[in-house]
Design an enzyme around this catalytic site. Structure first.
Site, PDB file in Angstrom:
ATOM      1  N   PHE A 134       0.861  -1.195   0.000  1.00  0.00           N
ATOM      2  CA  PHE A 134       0.000   0.000   0.000  1.00  0.00           C
ATOM      3  C   PHE A 134       0.889   1.234   0.000  1.00  0.00           C
ATOM      4  O   PHE A 134       1.776   1.373   0.851  1.00  0.00           O
ATOM      5  CB  PHE A 134      -0.913   0.031   1.226  1.00  0.00           C
ATOM      6  CG  PHE A 134      -1.819   1.251   1.225  1.00  0.00           C
ATOM      7  CD1 PHE A 134      -3.033   1.237   0.560  1.00  0.00           C
ATOM      8  CD2 PHE A 134      -1.430   2.426   1.864  1.00  0.00           C
ATOM      9  CE1 PHE A 134      -3.854   2.360   0.529  1.00  0.00           C
ATOM     10  CE2 PHE A 134      -2.248   3.560   1.841  1.00  0.00           C
ATOM     11  CZ  PHE A 134      -3.460   3.524   1.174  1.00  0.00           C
ATOM     12  N   ASP A 219       9.212   2.545   1.565  1.00  0.00           N
ATOM     13  CA  ASP A 219       8.044   3.272   2.058  1.00  0.00           C
ATOM     14  C   ASP A 219       7.948   3.013   3.562  1.00  0.00           C
ATOM     15  O   ASP A 219       7.485   1.958   3.995  1.00  0.00           O
ATOM     16  CB  ASP A 219       6.786   2.796   1.325  1.00  0.00           C
ATOM     17  CG  ASP A 219       5.529   3.516   1.821  1.00  0.00           C
ATOM     18  OD1 ASP A 219       5.582   4.167   2.880  1.00  0.00           O
ATOM     19  OD2 ASP A 219       4.485   3.401   1.145  1.00  0.00           O
ATOM     20  N   LYS A 248       2.910  10.372   7.967  1.00  0.00           N
ATOM     21  CA  LYS A 248       2.194   9.960   9.180  1.00  0.00           C
ATOM     22  C   LYS A 248       2.738  10.601  10.459  1.00  0.00           C
ATOM     23  O   LYS A 248       2.424  11.736  10.722  1.00  0.00           O
ATOM     24  CB  LYS A 248       2.143   8.431   9.247  1.00  0.00           C
ATOM     25  CG  LYS A 248       1.277   7.864   8.098  1.00  0.00           C
ATOM     26  CD  LYS A 248       0.506   6.627   8.447  1.00  0.00           C
ATOM     27  CE  LYS A 248      -0.642   6.404   7.474  1.00  0.00           C
ATOM     28  NZ  LYS A 248      -0.442   5.336   6.511  1.00  0.00           N
TER      29      LYS A 248
HETATM   30  C1  LIG Z   1      -0.743   5.640   4.972  1.00  0.00           C
HETATM   31  C2  LIG Z   1       0.262   5.150   4.008  1.00  0.00           C
HETATM   32  C3  LIG Z   1       0.500   5.806   2.786  1.00  0.00           C
HETATM   33  C4  LIG Z   1      -0.303   7.004   2.331  1.00  0.00           C
HETATM   34  O1  LIG Z   1      -0.182   8.079   3.175  1.00  0.00           O
HETATM   35  P1  LIG Z   1      -1.288   9.272   3.117  1.00  0.00           P
HETATM   36  O2  LIG Z   1      -0.734  10.322   4.012  1.00  0.00           O
HETATM   37  O3  LIG Z   1      -2.581   8.697   3.577  1.00  0.00           O
HETATM   38  O4  LIG Z   1      -1.342   9.696   1.692  1.00  0.00           O
HETATM   39  C5  LIG Z   1       1.500   5.309   1.962  1.00  0.00           C
HETATM   40  N1  LIG Z   1       2.223   4.235   2.317  1.00  0.00           N
HETATM   41  C6  LIG Z   1       2.031   3.576   3.479  1.00  0.00           C
HETATM   42  C7  LIG Z   1       2.888   2.408   3.829  1.00  0.00           C
HETATM   43  C8  LIG Z   1       1.033   3.996   4.348  1.00  0.00           C
HETATM   44  O5  LIG Z   1       0.809   3.322   5.488  1.00  0.00           O
END
Ligand SMILES: *Cc1c(COP(=O)(O)O)cnc(C)c1O
Length: 391
Positions: A134, A219, A248
């Protein structure tokens, strides 16, 4: 109170975009790892702002930094230099051991920046991502995201994205060719079900990238900032990414994202990327305070110790008839159920614990790292109770 609750729910439902599926709980305030609803009921927070509240709610150092900076200067596009931004960029780069950073406002935006940076640096188009990965919901980030439900209504997405099975270095090797700009993975897949990278996998991915002239994008939007018991999860694997995406919990709860660029990723060509709010002094001040709390305090170590203890306990005590697997790193915990997670989340909320799903069958716990031992073990006991009742 009851009417205020209904008014709020009706009003929000009448005007919201429809994109979110909401629970019938109205949260009005938070302190530490506690959330309070409109009726004054207190919950133990194991949602942790979906990963944005590693420092908990109302952390005094974050509050003080925001209040001070809001009075001084909030808006300052990167047309100009700014001392708070300069200090923050230096501190973040030092903490991540990366030379450069592009600041933005969210996780998806950090992924967009990473895709653009690696395409520009390599002159190649293709991104290889992992199944169950994700990476966010803007069109570029969504192209790298695996879940069909998120993707289907918006296709066609970027055609130059390939998905390979997670934790399978051989399949990754097969997918690499001279068109691949970058490989993107999460050190622990979050939304995909709390699936940690197998020992040696990230190392193998890094080596394959290097051999192929491709860049490694990690990520760490969910795994970063102490969540897994390390400031950044990849530090446990002894690998160095070429690009590191953060968001985050980066600014103690204020919106911000970052794309850290290693030597091989180079720099953006001038004027090829930007963001109006990127690097704004308010977010930078909060980011600086958040980083300071994590680097100088014991929260990261606490997450590692408490997380290991909770995982051991859950593995020993959760009933096998309800639970397939217990996984995680630090205070990023996934419990794979034999049934659906929805009713379990509702039962937990009834007993005063708010938690998250990760897909349909995984219960995910992301408590703020500041959670007290009493609250942490009370939440664990409630999970045990609920899963022992559910047959
Ligand atoms: C939450 C998340 C995203 C996206 O972040 P947003 O601030 O909601 O756009 C991307 N990668 C990972 C692993 C995430 O947990």
């Amino acid at each position: 109170m009851q009417n205020a609750l209904l008014d709020t729910i009706a009003l929000e439902d009448a005007h919201t975009s429809g994109a979110y599926v909401k629970r019938d709980v109205q949260i009005v305030r938070g302190q530490g790892a506690r959330l309070e609803d409109a009726a004054g009921r207190s919950y133990i927070d194991c949602v942790g702002g979906m990963g944005a509240a590693n420092l908990g709610h109302g952390h005094p150092a974050i509050l003080a930094a925001i209040q001070r900076q809001a009075a001084e200067l909030m808006v300052c596009p990167e047309l100009f230099h700014n001392p708070v931004r300069a200090e923050y960029q230096a501190a973040l780069c030092a903490a991540a051991a990366m030379p450069r950073v592009f600041l933005c406002n969210s996780g998806a935006e950090a992924i967009e920046g990473a895709i653009k940076a690696t395409r520009a640096a390599t002159g190649r188009p293709t991104i290889v991502a992992a199944m169950r990965g994700f990476h966010g919901r803007t069109l570029g980030a969504l192209s790298a995201t695996w879940n069909k439900t998120y993707r289907a209504p918006f296709e066609p997405l970027l055609p130059e994205v390939r998905h390979v099975p997670f934790n399978d270095a051989d399949k990754l090797a097969d997918a690499l060719d001279e068109t691949v700009a970058a490989v993107i993975v999460e050190p622990v897949q979050g939304e995909g079900g709390v699936i940690p990278a197998a020992p040696g996998y990230l190392r193998a991915v890094a080596d394959l990238c290097r051999q192929n002239g491709s860049l490694l994008i990690l990520d760490e939007i969910q795994t970063g900032f102490g969540r897994t018991g390390w400031l950044f999860a990849h530090q446990a694997d002894g690998v160095r990414p070429d690009v590191l995406c953060l968001a985050k919990s980066i600014a103690g709860g204020l919106p911000m994202g970052a794309v850290l660029l290693g030597e091989r990723a180079g720099t953006f060509p001038p004027a090829t990327h930007g963001s109006t709010f990127g690097g704004n002094p308010l977010a930078c001040a909060a980011g600086l305070a958040a980083l300071d709390v994590l680097v100088t305090g014991d929260l990261v170590e606490r997450a590692r110790e408490r997380g290991a203890a909770v995982l051991d306990h859950l593995r020993a005590h959760l009933p096998e008839r309800a639970v397939r697997d217990v996984r995680g790193r630090g205070l990023m915990i996934g419990i794979e159920l034999r049934g659906k997670v929805g009713p379990v989340l509702a039962a937990l909320a009834e007993r005063g614990v708010l938690a998250l799903p990760a897909g349909r069958t995984v219960l995910r716990l992301l408590p703020p790292l500041v959670i007290s031992d009493d609250d942490l073990w009370a939440a664990v006991a409630t999970v045990e109770e609920v899963l022992s009742d559910a047959v």
